[in-house]
Enzyme design. Structure first.
Site, mmCIF file in Angstrom:
data_model
loop_
_atom_site.group_PDB
_atom_site.id
_atom_site.type_symbol
_atom_site.label_atom_id
_atom_site.label_comp_id
_atom_site.label_asym_id
_atom_site.label_seq_id
_atom_site.Cartn_x
_atom_site.Cartn_y
_atom_site.Cartn_z
ATOM 1 C CG HIS A 1 -1.946 -1.065 1.266
ATOM 2 N ND1 HIS A 1 -3.245 -0.922 0.805
ATOM 3 C CD2 HIS A 1 -1.859 -2.337 1.722
ATOM 4 C CE1 HIS A 1 -3.904 -2.058 0.990
ATOM 5 N NE2 HIS A 1 -3.091 -2.939 1.538
ATOM 6 C CG ASN B 1 -7.934 -4.376 1.410
ATOM 7 O OD1 ASN B 1 -7.224 -3.385 1.641
ATOM 8 N ND2 ASN B 1 -7.455 -5.598 1.390
ATOM 9 C CG HIS C 1 -1.826 -1.454 14.880
ATOM 10 N ND1 HIS C 1 -1.990 -2.740 14.426
ATOM 11 C CD2 HIS C 1 -1.334 -1.569 16.150
ATOM 12 C CE1 HIS C 1 -1.616 -3.589 15.377
ATOM 13 N NE2 HIS C 1 -1.220 -2.902 16.423
HETATM 14 FE FE1 HDE Z 1 -2.338 -4.900 5.462
HETATM 15 N N1 HDE Z 1 -0.479 -4.143 5.856
HETATM 16 N N2 HDE Z 1 -1.661 -6.741 5.931
HETATM 17 N N3 HDE Z 1 -4.128 -5.709 4.947
HETATM 18 N N4 HDE Z 1 -2.993 -3.115 4.945
HETATM 19 C C1 HDE Z 1 -0.119 -2.860 5.720
HETATM 20 O O1 HDE Z 1 1.067 -1.654 7.329
HETATM 21 C C2 HDE Z 1 -0.528 -7.000 6.600
HETATM 22 C C3 HDE Z 1 -4.483 -7.018 5.028
HETATM 23 C C4 HDE Z 1 -4.273 -2.767 4.617
HETATM 24 O O2 HDE Z 1 -3.077 3.446 4.329
HETATM 25 C C5 HDE Z 1 1.234 -2.572 6.287
HETATM 26 O O3 HDE Z 1 1.371 0.505 7.794
HETATM 27 C C6 HDE Z 1 -0.451 -8.396 6.928
HETATM 28 C C7 HDE Z 1 -5.900 -7.188 4.915
HETATM 29 C C8 HDE Z 1 -4.347 -1.370 4.289
HETATM 30 O O4 HDE Z 1 -1.372 3.206 5.694
HETATM 31 C C9 HDE Z 1 1.646 -3.920 6.879
HETATM 32 C C10 HDE Z 1 -1.599 -8.962 6.424
HETATM 33 C C11 HDE Z 1 -6.391 -5.916 4.761
HETATM 34 C C12 HDE Z 1 -3.048 -0.887 4.448
HETATM 35 C C13 HDE Z 1 0.487 -4.796 6.526
HETATM 36 C C14 HDE Z 1 -2.357 -7.905 5.807
HETATM 37 C C15 HDE Z 1 -5.266 -5.021 4.772
HETATM 38 C C16 HDE Z 1 -2.235 -1.996 4.864
HETATM 39 C C17 HDE Z 1 2.183 -1.889 5.359
HETATM 40 C C18 HDE Z 1 -2.032 -10.414 6.461
HETATM 41 C C19 HDE Z 1 -7.849 -5.493 4.570
HETATM 42 C C20 HDE Z 1 -2.564 0.527 4.202
HETATM 43 C C21 HDE Z 1 2.273 -0.447 5.843
HETATM 44 C C22 HDE Z 1 -1.837 -11.050 7.696
HETATM 45 C C23 HDE Z 1 -8.684 -5.831 5.713
HETATM 46 C C24 HDE Z 1 -2.781 1.385 5.402
HETATM 47 C C25 HDE Z 1 1.533 -0.438 7.071
HETATM 48 C C26 HDE Z 1 -2.383 2.806 5.123
HETATM 49 C C27 HDE Z 1 -0.865 -1.897 5.168
HETATM 50 C C28 HDE Z 1 0.447 -6.077 6.884
HETATM 51 C C29 HDE Z 1 -3.571 -8.144 5.126
HETATM 52 C C30 HDE Z 1 -5.434 -3.610 4.584
HETATM 53 C C31 HDE Z 1 2.980 -4.465 6.449
HETATM 54 C C32 HDE Z 1 0.683 -9.057 7.661
HETATM 55 C C33 HDE Z 1 -6.688 -8.493 5.016
HETATM 56 C C34 HDE Z 1 -5.585 -0.584 3.858
HETATM 57 O O5 HDE Z 1 1.773 -3.843 8.257
#
Ligand code: HDE
Length: 724
Positions: A80, A153, A344
């Site tokens: 993202h 999402n 978070h």
């Molecule tokens: Fe994320 N995801 N994600 N994700 N995600 C990040 O956090 C992660 C997942 C989502 O505008 C990271 O700050 C793991 C689902 C959004 O700043 C990180 C898993 C959904 C955003 C991370 C998922 C999301 C992130 C990267 C599976 C929808 C952007 C930068 C276990 C419900 C937030 C950050 C923003 C961002 C990890 C799966 C949505 C690496 C480990 C499911 C909208 O922490």
């Protein structure tokens, strides 16, 4: 750039805004200084020994400036990275106290400031907005009980069921590691290799390859919390919830051909669209909805509520609308706000708790961890955009870039020197207490068999689409898999598609030039633990009660609102004012945005001898940047446009992309140069959104407005064959 007018229209009406005001810096009418506040006399030259001599090390002004510049970049988000954000407000429609004690949902009309960031997932920070991808939809509520982040999402399901697979998923979809290609797309071997070995990804893939993967605007996308969450009321009673954001303007997408062209014409298309809408006072709005399931009903579905590759069909559990979010202020500084905002899923408030969804559980670790590297240490919560509005006191101390000046001798608890402060809060004072769920289990690495139905909801999604939507999904598969070089991967993927719909698989295979693999599916070498029995991981075919759900089709969305829709008026010198003026007035009244497109910038002269300002020339614009096209009358204007290939292409391309078109008076002479001109002679194209009017009439603009309100005419025939 924000216009002064636009700025005034924005509403800095929340407590969070007042707090941010303290940190806002404005250099207007001020002297240029160093970071130490020393006024700078010469910002043009380094200090040197003579005007042709070497620079001097003592030049503290140059060194400070350059050092800061050298350190300007921080790591982009690992996923993202490309996104856009805005401030706003959330207003609750009614009290949800019966289900959750969260205070921001406790009273009808209660307002809570928010900051929302939308994003693509795969592309780097500088990539294009129109990549085919999932979009992030992250909302930070600055509630009076602390920050609550709903990090969702624009699709309600995810690729994988267990957080352990996330690094593998992301490694497969990001540019390939040896040559860092391709950018911002899943259309390459490593992603489809992974996907074809992970049948649980099939459902979300159907969503991505539909119009949801290429939204018209961030303002026209739904948002979903994806996981099942828990709400807990004051008595400790639990209700499971799934979150939905429903855009007031409806959910709309573009065509893939269009998306690719937008990426060239304006890679910032979504960012600009959000910025301009807010700047002009057309504030985007979403209603927050929840699907609620009583705790006792946890196991009553054909799927597991903890499985993030499944949604609850709205046919089974309706969405209850509980509030509205309005984004009403653009950030002042992209880096300080949009880049540094740290979301978070673990930022929750009393009344909101986690389910045991294994993906969610893993996320609870990852988001805090990632900020430590991205924002450089443990004090990122002190960055203004991340600070809670609720008072914050604890014994955490020090670390890089600490800003708070903590008073007193005490930084531990229990203490007597500080009178025991800060105190722990009892439940009645809003202390967070985790839901006391009973867990009595063996420590194992395994997944419940209730997660093994990989295809039935993918089928439900596909079967809920209109014929035109299905066609788009088929060509999206042909494109994506067509970019895959290893044939075995293409075939394996088509093999999976046979489980979704036989005809879908057949048509995709046709486009790829092979027959659907016959016989039983090739053994899938998907992730099976070393000592496990592969049978335990075999897909099971669960007959779902719900075969189709109309909420899954974008055709079912809200229509008829043309607010902020972009309409191009194709003009040249000699354009008829009597044609332009009423149409423009009618469109503006409905909130649409009108742009005059002409062969050159500057002004053009109307047939009445007046000059009107040109907004864009043909070469700096393009039909793909608009929702609808009007060609006004005017003999001379039309004579010039018919000689202009870009103008004719503009019209043909709009027709190809199924957009509303209005052609008036002498402009009908242009029809003979278009691909639908012949068709228009024999057919009434009004039903298909082409409004042709020889003589002026009041109904003309009304019909055009209705057509724009339909978004697109996806059923328009033979548009693929129009060369543009
Ligand atoms: Fe994320 N995801 N994600 N994700 N995600 C990040 O956090 C992660 C997942 C989502 O505008 C990271 O700050 C793991 C689902 C959004 O700043 C990180 C898993 C959904 C955003 C991370 C998922 C999301 C992130 C990267 C599976 C929808 C952007 C930068 C276990 C419900 C937030 C950050 C923003 C961002 C990890 C799966 C949505 C690496 C480990 C499911 C909208 O922490």
């Amino acid at each position: 750039m924000a216009t002064e007018k636009g700025k005034k229209d924005q509403k800095p009406d929340s407590k969070k805004q007042e707090e941010l005001d303290v940190h806002r810096e404005d250099g207007a009418n001020e002297f240029l200084t160093t970071n130490q506040g020393v006024r700078i006399n010469d910002n043009q030259h380094t200090l040197s020994a003579g005007d042709r001599g070497p620079s001097l090390l003592e030049d503290f002004i140059f060194r400070e400036k350059m050092t800061h510049f050298d350190h300007e970049r921080i790591p982009e988000r690992v996923v993202h990275p490309r996104g856009s954000g805005a401030h706003g407000v959330f207003e609750a429609y009614e009290s949800m106290e019966k289900y959750t004690k969260a205070s921001f949902l406790s009273k009808k009309g209660k307002k809570t400031p928010v900051f929302t960031r939308f994003s693509t997932v795969v592309g780097f920070r500088g990539s294009t907005d129109l990549a085919r991808d999932v979009r992030g939809f992250a909302v930070k509520f600055y509630t009076d009980e602390g920050n609550y982040d709903l990090v969702g999402n624009n699709m309600p399901v995810f690729f994988i069921q267990d957080a352990m697979k996330f690094p593998d998923l992301v490694h497969s979809i990001k540019p390939e590691p040896h040559n860092e290609m391709p950018q911002a797309t899943a259309a390459h071997d490593t992603f489809w290799d992974f996907a074809s070995l992970m049948p649980e990804a099939t459902h979300v893939i159907m969503w991505i390859l539909s119009g949801r993967g290429i939204p018209r605007s961030y303002r026209m996308m739904e948002g979903f919390g994806v996981h099942t969450f828990k709400w807990v009321n004051a008595k400790g009673k639990v209700t499971f919830v799934k979150y939905h954001w429903k855009p007031v303007l409806g959910t709309h997408g573009v065509l893939w051909d269009e998306a690719q062209k937008i990426s060239g014409k304006d890679p910032d298309f979504h960012r600009r669209d959000l910025w301009e809408a807010i700047d002009s006072g057309s504030f985007p709005e979403w209603e927050l909805g929840v699907q609620m399931v009583e705790e006792k009903d946890e196991h009553k579905f054909d799927f597991d509520l903890l499985d993030p590759t499944k949604l609850i069909p709205e046919e089974l559990v309706p969405v209850k609308k509980i509030g509205k979010m309005t984004l009403n202020r653009n950030p002042d500084n992209f880096f300080s706000e949009t880049e540094q905002v740290a979301f978070h899923p673990g930022h929750v408030v009393p009344g909101i708790d986690f389910s045991n969804d294994p993906l969610l559980q893993g996320r609870l670790f990852s988001y805090l961890d990632t900020q430590l590297i991205r924002l450089g240490g443990p004090n990122f919560h002190e960055i203004p955009i991340n600070r809670p509005r609720a008072p914050k006191h604890n014994n955490q101390r020090d670390g890089f870039m600490r800003q708070e000046v903590n008073k007193g001798r005490v930084s531990y608890e229990p203490n007597s020197i500080g009178g025991g402060c800060p105190f722990q809060a009892g439940m009645k004072d809003g202390g967070f207490v985790s839901h006391a769920e009973k867990v009595d289990a063996k420590k194992i690495r395994a997944r419940s068999k209730s997660f093994n139905d990989y295809f039935s909801q993918a089928s439900m999604f596909y079967h809920s689409q209109t014929a035109a939507e299905k066609k788009q999904i088929i060509s999206a598969f042909q494109f994506e898999l067509g970019k895959v070089e290893i044939e075995e991967i293409r075939k394996r993927m088509v093999g999976l598609l046979t489980q979704v719909d036989k005809d879908l698989a057949k048509q995709v295979a046709e486009g790829l030039g092979f027959e659907v693999p016959r016989g039983p599916m090739q053994p899938v070498q998907r992730g099976v633990p070393a000592d496990a029995d592969p049978k335990d991981y075999e897909p099971v075919d669960v007959k779902q009660k719900v075969k189709t759900d109309k909420a899954l089709s974008m055709d079912y969305t809200v229509k008829g609102n043309i607010s902020t829709r972009q309409v191009a008026f194709l003009c040249s010198d000699g354009v008829d004012e009597k044609s332009i003026t009423p149409m423009r007035a009618a469109l503006l009244k409905e909130g649409a945005v009108v742009k005059i497109i002409a062969p050159h910038l500057g002004t053009i002269e109307t047939s009445a001898g007046n000059r009107i300002k040109v907004d864009k020339s043909f070469s700096t614009s393009g039909s793909v940047l608009f929702d609808a096209i009007f060609v006004p009358s005017g003999e001379k204007s039309i004579m010039m446009l018919e000689k202009n290939a870009m103008a004719v292409n503009f019209i043909n391309e709009s027709y190809k992309h199924c957009k509303a078109l209005a052609i008036e008076g002498q402009a009908t002479k242009l029809l003979k140069y278009t691909y639908f001109g012949e068709l228009a002679k024999t057919n009434d194209l009004e039903e298909e959104g082409v409004i042709i009017q020889e003589n002026p009439s009041k109904k003309f603009s009304k019909k055009f407005i209705e057509a724009i309100g339909q978004h697109r005419f996806w059923n328009r025939k033979e548009t693929e064959n129009i060369p543009t």
